[in-house]
Write a protein that holds these residues in place. Structure first.
Motif, short mmCIF file in Angstrom:
data_model
loop_
_atom_site.label_atom_id
_atom_site.label_comp_id
_atom_site.label_asym_id
_atom_site.label_seq_id
_atom_site.Cartn_x
_atom_site.Cartn_y
_atom_site.Cartn_z
N ALA A 45 66.77 24.93 29.37
CA ALA A 45 67.84 23.54 28.96
C ALA A 45 66.90 22.54 29.07
N TYR A 46 66.70 22.88 30.79
CA TYR A 46 66.16 21.65 31.35
C TYR A 46 64.83 21.47 30.37
N LYS B 86 60.72 18.58 26.92
CA LYS B 86 59.81 18.66 25.67
C LYS B 86 60.39 17.19 25.02
N ASN B 87 61.76 17.59 24.75
CA ASN B 87 62.33 16.53 23.94
C ASN B 87 62.23 14.97 24.21
N THR B 88 62.01 14.73 25.08
CA THR B 88 61.69 12.85 25.93
C THR B 88 60.15 13.06 26.45
N ASN B 89 59.19 13.60 26.23
CA ASN B 89 57.77 13.92 25.94
C ASN B 89 57.69 12.22 26.27
N ASN B 90 57.06 11.61 26.37
CA ASN B 90 56.22 10.33 26.20
C ASN B 90 55.48 10.45 24.86
#
Length: 221
Positions: free
Chosen positions: A144-145, A150-154
């Protein structure tokens, strides 16, 4: 004149009989509703079955038996109750139409359902070297981490912001902002940003980032 008199007489008769008709309908409705209190048990050992789902067919409502197998539900005469639980066969019970009274006790016996799983064969590796090679090349799924990282990568967020179309709320806000901006300079010419140092600084930063080049590539100019 005769037809009007007959109509008025019919209205008077309906008005006089409406309380009796309403009372008869209420009595019929009250007689068709029953309260069922019961117990769900195993058919072989008469052991209480908890967490049994009791649903009224074609009505989308029901209840669940407690840890002692006790349940209570209000139904109409003629309704069909469906009893289902994990590890047991589903059982349907239809409430008789000619049942007397408004309270009814029910003991529902359920038969255990045996589920056969496919056979699983476990084979050892031929050697320790083969196990080490398979372990080193194993594809471990993200936790999950890692998924959140990856989902919050700029870069990912910027790409999604570029290609994701605006929703209805954003479209309305954008239209209202443009309309307010057009009304802000109503009756006078809008200011020219050619002499605005802040506008030049924003233009230079956009040029360095390559915003204009990316737009040209997207449109094929």
């Amino acid at each position: 004149m005769h037809q009007k008199r007959s109509y008025i007489l019919s209205l008077i008769i309906v008005f006089l009989l409406s309380p009796f008709l309403l009372k008869a309908q209420i009595a019929e409705f009250r007689d068709s509703v029953i309260q069922i209190s019961g117990l769900t048990m195993t058919a072989d050992s008469l052991r209480a079955i908890p967490a049994v789902s009791i649903m009224v067919r074609s009505q989308g409502r029901g209840t669940i038996s407690n840890r002692s197998g006790i349940f209570s539900i209000v139904v109409f005469k003629g309704d069909t109750l469906s009893f289902s639980a994990v590890g047991f066969k589903r059982k349907d019970y239809r409430v008789p139409l000619n049942i007397k009274g408004n309270n009814f006790s029910l003991i529902q016996l359920m038969v255990e359902d045996t589920t056969y799983l496919p056979v699983t064969i476990i084979k050892p590796y031929l050697s320790k070297e083969e196990f080490d090679r398979a372990f080193a090349n194993m594809d471990i799924p993200d936790d999950a981490y890692e998924v959140a990282r990856k989902n919050t990568n700029n870069a990912r967020l910027r790409a999604m912001a570029r290609y994701t179309p605006i929703d209805g709320r954003e479209g309305v806000n954008q239209y209202l902002n443009k309309q307010a901006q057009s009304l802000y300079y109503a009756g006078q010419p809008p200011p020219q940003n050619i002499f605005n140092p802040l506008a030049w600084a924003q233009f230079i930063q956009a040029w360095k980032r390559g915003d204009f080049k990316r737009k040209d590539d997207n449109y094929g100019y």
